[in-house]
Scaffold this active site. Structure first.
Site, short mmCIF file in Angstrom:
data_model
loop_
_atom_site.label_atom_id
_atom_site.label_comp_id
_atom_site.label_asym_id
_atom_site.label_seq_id
_atom_site.Cartn_x
_atom_site.Cartn_y
_atom_site.Cartn_z
N SER A 63 16.47 17.41 22.15
CA SER A 63 15.23 17.61 21.41
C SER A 63 14.40 16.32 21.39
O SER A 63 13.96 15.87 22.44
CB SER A 63 15.54 18.12 20.00
OG SER A 63 14.38 18.59 19.35
N ASP A 215 14.07 29.43 23.03
CA ASP A 215 13.73 28.27 22.21
C ASP A 215 12.41 28.53 21.49
O ASP A 215 11.38 28.78 22.11
CB ASP A 215 13.62 27.03 23.10
CG ASP A 215 13.54 25.74 22.30
OD1 ASP A 215 12.68 25.65 21.40
OD2 ASP A 215 14.32 24.81 22.58
N HIS A 247 16.75 27.09 19.67
CA HIS A 247 16.74 25.64 19.81
C HIS A 247 17.95 24.98 19.15
O HIS A 247 18.65 24.18 19.77
CB HIS A 247 15.44 25.08 19.22
CG HIS A 247 15.27 23.61 19.43
ND1 HIS A 247 14.77 23.08 20.60
CD2 HIS A 247 15.50 22.55 18.61
CE1 HIS A 247 14.72 21.76 20.51
NE2 HIS A 247 15.16 21.41 19.30
#
Length: 305
Positions: A63, A215, A247
Protein backbone atom coordinates in the site's frame (compact mmCIF):
# COMPACT_ATOMS: atom_id res chain seq x y z
CA UNK A 1 9.55 -7.70 10.60
CA UNK A 2 9.83 -10.48 13.13
CA UNK A 3 9.10 -13.04 10.41
CA UNK A 4 11.97 -11.61 8.37
CA UNK A 5 14.34 -11.54 11.33
CA UNK A 6 13.49 -15.16 12.11
CA UNK A 7 14.94 -16.09 8.74
CA UNK A 8 18.25 -14.53 9.70
CA UNK A 9 17.83 -11.48 7.51
CA UNK A 10 18.90 -7.99 8.52
CA UNK A 11 15.86 -5.69 8.39
CA UNK A 12 15.92 -1.95 7.76
CA UNK A 13 12.85 0.30 7.88
CA UNK A 14 13.46 3.72 6.31
CA UNK A 15 11.73 6.90 7.40
CA UNK A 16 11.05 7.73 3.78
CA UNK A 17 8.61 10.54 4.60
CA UNK A 18 11.29 12.52 6.42
CA UNK A 19 10.87 15.20 9.10
CA UNK A 20 8.38 17.12 6.97
CA UNK A 21 5.96 14.17 6.77
CA UNK A 22 6.22 14.11 2.97
CA UNK A 23 3.69 11.32 2.61
CA UNK A 24 3.21 10.32 -1.06
CA UNK A 25 6.16 12.38 -2.30
CA UNK A 26 7.48 9.69 -4.61
CA UNK A 27 11.02 10.81 -5.41
CA UNK A 28 11.84 11.55 -1.78
CA UNK A 29 10.44 8.15 -0.79
CA UNK A 30 12.62 6.52 -3.43
CA UNK A 31 15.78 8.38 -2.54
CA UNK A 32 15.33 7.91 1.22
CA UNK A 33 14.75 4.18 0.74
CA UNK A 34 17.80 3.76 -1.46
CA UNK A 35 19.94 5.98 0.77
CA UNK A 36 18.83 3.83 3.69
CA UNK A 37 20.11 0.73 1.92
CA UNK A 38 23.41 2.47 1.28
CA UNK A 39 23.67 3.41 4.95
CA UNK A 40 22.96 -0.13 6.14
CA UNK A 41 25.50 -1.64 3.76
CA UNK A 42 28.14 0.89 4.77
CA UNK A 43 27.63 0.72 8.51
CA UNK A 44 27.08 -3.03 8.71
CA UNK A 45 30.19 -3.74 6.64
CA UNK A 46 32.23 -1.37 8.81
CA UNK A 47 31.58 -3.53 11.87
CA UNK A 48 32.02 -6.77 9.97
CA UNK A 49 28.37 -7.85 10.18
CA UNK A 50 28.01 -8.20 6.43
CA UNK A 51 30.26 -7.93 3.41
CA UNK A 52 29.31 -4.82 1.48
CA UNK A 53 30.11 -6.19 -1.96
CA UNK A 54 28.61 -9.61 -1.28
CA UNK A 55 25.32 -8.55 0.25
CA UNK A 56 21.96 -9.33 -1.30
CA UNK A 57 19.23 -6.79 -0.67
CA UNK A 58 15.50 -6.93 -1.36
CA UNK A 59 12.77 -4.32 -0.79
CA UNK A 60 9.18 -4.92 0.26
CA UNK A 61 6.25 -2.59 0.83
CA UNK A 62 2.46 -2.78 0.85
CA UNK A 63 0.00 0.00 0.00
CA UNK A 64 1.73 3.21 1.12
CA UNK A 65 4.88 1.15 1.55
CA UNK A 66 4.43 -0.14 -1.99
CA UNK A 67 4.42 3.47 -3.14
CA UNK A 68 7.89 3.96 -1.64
CA UNK A 69 9.16 0.59 -2.84
CA UNK A 70 7.78 1.08 -6.33
CA UNK A 71 9.39 4.49 -6.71
CA UNK A 72 12.65 3.11 -5.30
CA UNK A 73 12.57 0.28 -7.84
CA UNK A 74 12.04 2.81 -10.62
CA UNK A 75 14.94 4.96 -9.39
CA UNK A 76 17.66 2.37 -8.74
CA UNK A 77 19.31 2.60 -12.15
CA UNK A 78 19.36 6.40 -12.31
CA UNK A 79 19.72 7.46 -8.68
CA UNK A 80 21.61 4.53 -7.15
CA UNK A 81 23.47 2.58 -9.86
CA UNK A 82 25.98 1.62 -7.18
CA UNK A 83 23.28 -0.63 -5.68
CA UNK A 84 22.58 -2.59 -8.86
CA UNK A 85 24.93 -5.33 -7.73
CA UNK A 86 23.28 -5.56 -4.32
CA UNK A 87 19.53 -5.16 -4.87
CA UNK A 88 18.32 -8.54 -6.12
CA UNK A 89 14.56 -8.13 -5.83
CA UNK A 90 11.65 -5.87 -4.95
CA UNK A 91 8.06 -6.51 -3.87
CA UNK A 92 5.21 -4.10 -4.49
CA UNK A 93 1.98 -5.21 -2.80
CA UNK A 94 -1.39 -3.51 -3.18
CA UNK A 95 0.04 -0.57 -5.11
CA UNK A 96 -1.86 2.67 -5.59
CA UNK A 97 -0.13 4.02 -8.71
CA UNK A 98 -1.99 7.33 -9.01
CA UNK A 99 -2.65 9.57 -6.01
CA UNK A 100 -5.47 11.43 -7.75
CA UNK A 101 -7.68 8.41 -8.36
CA UNK A 102 -6.80 6.89 -5.00
CA UNK A 103 -7.80 10.06 -3.16
CA UNK A 104 -11.10 10.19 -4.99
CA UNK A 105 -11.80 6.56 -4.09
CA UNK A 106 -10.96 7.04 -0.40
CA UNK A 107 -12.87 10.28 0.15
CA UNK A 108 -16.09 10.18 2.22
CA UNK A 109 -15.04 6.82 3.71
CA UNK A 110 -13.20 5.64 6.77
CA UNK A 111 -10.03 6.24 4.75
CA UNK A 112 -10.61 9.99 4.20
CA UNK A 113 -7.85 10.87 6.66
CA UNK A 114 -5.29 9.41 4.29
CA UNK A 115 -6.52 11.79 1.60
CA UNK A 116 -5.81 14.77 3.85
CA UNK A 117 -2.42 13.37 4.84
CA UNK A 118 -1.43 12.60 1.25
CA UNK A 119 -2.38 15.99 -0.17
CA UNK A 120 -0.47 17.68 2.64
CA UNK A 121 2.43 15.26 2.26
CA UNK A 122 2.92 15.58 -1.46
CA UNK A 123 2.96 19.40 -1.14
CA UNK A 124 5.19 19.48 1.95
CA UNK A 125 8.23 20.45 -0.12
CA UNK A 126 6.32 22.27 -2.84
CA UNK A 127 5.83 25.81 -1.45
CA UNK A 128 3.81 27.18 -4.38
CA UNK A 129 1.28 24.34 -4.31
CA UNK A 130 1.15 24.33 -0.51
CA UNK A 131 0.60 28.09 -0.35
CA UNK A 132 -2.20 27.84 -2.86
CA UNK A 133 -3.97 25.07 -0.94
CA UNK A 134 -3.71 26.90 2.38
CA UNK A 135 -5.04 30.08 0.79
CA UNK A 136 -8.17 28.22 -0.31
CA UNK A 137 -9.03 26.69 3.07
CA UNK A 138 -12.15 27.96 4.82
CA UNK A 139 -11.58 30.21 7.83
CA UNK A 140 -14.76 29.27 9.69
CA UNK A 141 -17.21 26.43 10.19
CA UNK A 142 -16.69 22.79 11.05
CA UNK A 143 -14.44 22.23 8.07
CA UNK A 144 -11.85 24.95 8.57
CA UNK A 145 -8.14 25.57 8.05
CA UNK A 146 -7.19 24.73 11.63
CA UNK A 147 -8.85 21.33 11.45
CA UNK A 148 -7.28 20.54 8.09
CA UNK A 149 -3.74 21.64 9.01
CA UNK A 150 -3.86 19.61 12.24
CA UNK A 151 -3.06 16.50 10.19
CA UNK A 152 0.58 17.60 10.03
CA UNK A 153 1.09 16.41 13.60
CA UNK A 154 -1.00 13.24 13.40
CA UNK A 155 -0.01 9.65 12.93
CA UNK A 156 -1.75 7.69 10.21
CA UNK A 157 -4.08 6.13 12.77
CA UNK A 158 -4.90 9.53 14.24
CA UNK A 159 -5.70 10.92 10.79
CA UNK A 160 -8.00 8.02 9.97
CA UNK A 161 -9.94 8.65 13.17
CA UNK A 162 -10.06 12.44 12.89
CA UNK A 163 -11.38 12.64 9.31
CA UNK A 164 -13.33 9.39 9.04
CA UNK A 165 -16.30 9.56 6.63
CA UNK A 166 -15.68 13.25 5.88
CA UNK A 167 -15.87 14.88 2.47
CA UNK A 168 -12.43 16.47 2.42
CA UNK A 169 -13.47 18.90 -0.31
CA UNK A 170 -15.68 20.65 2.27
CA UNK A 171 -12.56 22.25 3.74
CA UNK A 172 -12.01 24.37 0.64
CA UNK A 173 -13.79 27.49 -0.58
CA UNK A 174 -14.00 26.11 -4.09
CA UNK A 175 -14.43 22.49 -3.05
CA UNK A 176 -13.04 19.79 -5.31
CA UNK A 177 -11.89 22.36 -7.87
CA UNK A 178 -9.42 23.83 -5.38
CA UNK A 179 -7.92 20.47 -4.45
CA UNK A 180 -7.26 19.48 -8.04
CA UNK A 181 -6.28 22.91 -9.29
CA UNK A 182 -3.52 22.74 -11.95
CA UNK A 183 -0.97 24.11 -9.46
CA UNK A 184 -1.56 21.08 -7.23
CA UNK A 185 -2.27 18.58 -9.99
CA UNK A 186 1.06 19.31 -11.64
CA UNK A 187 2.88 18.38 -8.44
CA UNK A 188 0.89 15.17 -8.08
CA UNK A 189 1.42 14.15 -11.70
CA UNK A 190 5.14 14.78 -11.38
CA UNK A 191 5.76 13.23 -7.97
CA UNK A 192 2.88 10.94 -7.03
CA UNK A 193 2.24 8.78 -10.09
CA UNK A 194 4.11 5.50 -10.47
CA UNK A 195 5.29 4.21 -13.81
CA UNK A 196 6.19 7.57 -15.33
CA UNK A 197 9.31 7.15 -17.44
CA UNK A 198 11.89 9.00 -15.36
CA UNK A 199 14.85 7.06 -16.75
CA UNK A 200 16.07 3.54 -17.33
CA UNK A 201 14.64 0.75 -15.20
CA UNK A 202 16.78 -1.80 -13.40
CA UNK A 203 15.58 -4.51 -15.75
CA UNK A 204 17.70 -7.19 -14.11
CA UNK A 205 16.09 -6.73 -10.69
CA UNK A 206 13.08 -9.09 -10.47
CA UNK A 207 9.88 -7.46 -9.26
CA UNK A 208 6.95 -9.21 -7.59
CA UNK A 209 3.66 -7.30 -7.76
CA UNK A 210 0.50 -8.56 -6.07
CA UNK A 211 -2.91 -6.92 -6.07
CA UNK A 212 -6.53 -7.77 -5.27
CA UNK A 213 -8.67 -7.41 -8.38
CA UNK A 214 -11.45 -6.06 -6.16
CA UNK A 215 -9.18 -3.55 -4.42
CA UNK A 216 -11.52 -0.78 -3.30
CA UNK A 217 -8.83 1.86 -2.83
CA UNK A 218 -7.11 1.73 -6.20
CA UNK A 219 -8.50 0.36 -9.50
CA UNK A 220 -6.77 -2.84 -10.54
CA UNK A 221 -6.55 -1.55 -14.11
CA UNK A 222 -4.07 1.09 -12.99
CA UNK A 223 -1.81 -1.65 -11.63
CA UNK A 224 -2.37 -3.69 -14.81
CA UNK A 225 -1.22 -0.68 -16.81
CA UNK A 226 1.70 -0.07 -14.45
CA UNK A 227 2.96 -3.62 -14.91
CA UNK A 228 2.42 -3.46 -18.67
CA UNK A 229 4.52 -0.31 -18.79
CA UNK A 230 7.31 -1.95 -16.79
CA UNK A 231 7.27 -4.95 -19.09
CA UNK A 232 7.45 -2.78 -22.20
CA UNK A 233 10.59 -1.22 -20.71
CA UNK A 234 12.27 -4.60 -20.27
CA UNK A 235 11.55 -5.27 -16.61
CA UNK A 236 11.43 -8.70 -15.00
CA UNK A 237 8.01 -8.97 -13.35
CA UNK A 238 5.86 -11.59 -11.67
CA UNK A 239 2.37 -10.15 -11.23
CA UNK A 240 -0.36 -11.87 -9.22
CA UNK A 241 -3.92 -10.60 -9.65
CA UNK A 242 -5.84 -12.10 -6.74
CA UNK A 243 -9.47 -12.73 -7.68
CA UNK A 244 -10.44 -12.95 -4.00
CA UNK A 245 -10.60 -10.28 -1.31
CA UNK A 246 -9.99 -6.57 -1.19
CA UNK A 247 -7.17 -4.21 -0.27
CA UNK A 248 -6.80 -5.10 3.40
CA UNK A 249 -7.34 -8.81 2.75
CA UNK A 250 -4.48 -8.88 0.26
CA UNK A 251 -2.16 -7.38 2.85
CA UNK A 252 -2.31 -10.74 4.59
CA UNK A 253 -3.09 -13.03 1.65
CA UNK A 254 0.06 -11.89 -0.12
CA UNK A 255 2.40 -12.22 2.84
CA UNK A 256 3.36 -15.87 2.44
CA UNK A 257 3.88 -15.52 -1.30
CA UNK A 258 6.10 -12.52 -0.64
CA UNK A 259 8.20 -14.49 1.82
CA UNK A 260 8.61 -17.22 -0.80
CA UNK A 261 9.74 -14.63 -3.34
CA UNK A 262 12.20 -13.12 -0.87
CA UNK A 263 13.58 -16.56 0.00
CA UNK A 264 14.13 -17.12 -3.72
CA UNK A 265 16.02 -13.90 -4.43
CA UNK A 266 17.89 -13.68 -1.12
CA UNK A 267 18.68 -17.32 -0.35
CA UNK A 268 18.23 -19.07 -3.70
CA UNK A 269 15.42 -21.19 -2.26
CA UNK A 270 12.90 -21.99 -4.98
CA UNK A 271 9.23 -22.55 -4.29
CA UNK A 272 6.79 -24.88 -6.04
CA UNK A 273 4.06 -22.26 -5.61
CA UNK A 274 5.86 -19.27 -7.07
CA UNK A 275 8.13 -19.01 -10.09
CA UNK A 276 10.36 -16.00 -10.67
CA UNK A 277 10.59 -15.22 -14.40
CA UNK A 278 13.83 -15.18 -16.35
CA UNK A 279 15.52 -11.81 -16.76
CA UNK A 280 13.56 -9.50 -19.04
CA UNK A 281 10.43 -11.66 -18.93
CA UNK A 282 7.03 -10.97 -17.41
CA UNK A 283 4.54 -13.46 -16.00
CA UNK A 284 1.02 -12.25 -15.22
CA UNK A 285 -1.22 -14.68 -13.34
CA UNK A 286 -4.75 -14.61 -12.00
CA UNK A 287 -4.70 -16.40 -8.64
CA UNK A 288 -7.39 -17.24 -6.10
CA UNK A 289 -5.85 -16.96 -2.66
CA UNK A 290 -8.48 -16.66 0.09
CA UNK A 291 -7.84 -14.87 3.33
CA UNK A 292 -7.16 -17.55 5.90
CA UNK A 293 -7.55 -16.25 9.45
CA UNK A 294 -4.58 -18.39 10.43
CA UNK A 295 -2.45 -16.21 8.16
CA UNK A 296 -3.00 -13.41 10.64
CA UNK A 297 -0.69 -15.36 12.94
CA UNK A 298 2.93 -14.62 11.98
CA UNK A 299 4.95 -17.68 11.13
CA UNK A 300 7.25 -17.18 14.12
CA UNK A 301 4.20 -18.03 16.30
CA UNK A 302 4.09 -21.55 14.92
CA UNK A 303 7.70 -22.18 15.86
CA UNK A 304 7.51 -20.84 19.41
CA UNK A 305 8.44 -23.13 22.27
Amino acid sequence: MRDLLKRGWLVAVPDYEGPGASYCAGLQAAHATLDGIRAVLASASDIGYIQKNASRVAMWGYSGGAFATGFAYEQIASYAPDLLGSVVGAVVGGPAPNLTTVAQAMNKRDTAGLVVASIMGVTAQQPVARQYLVSRLKAEGQYNATAWLAVAKMSGVDALAAYSMQDVYEYFVGGETDVWHPIVQEVIDRDAVMGVDRGKLAAGVPLFVYKAVQDEMSPVKETDDLVAGYCERGATVLYHRNLLGGHNDELWSGRLRTLQFLEHVLDGKKSENLTVPEAGKCVIQDVSVPLDVLELLPDWWWGRR
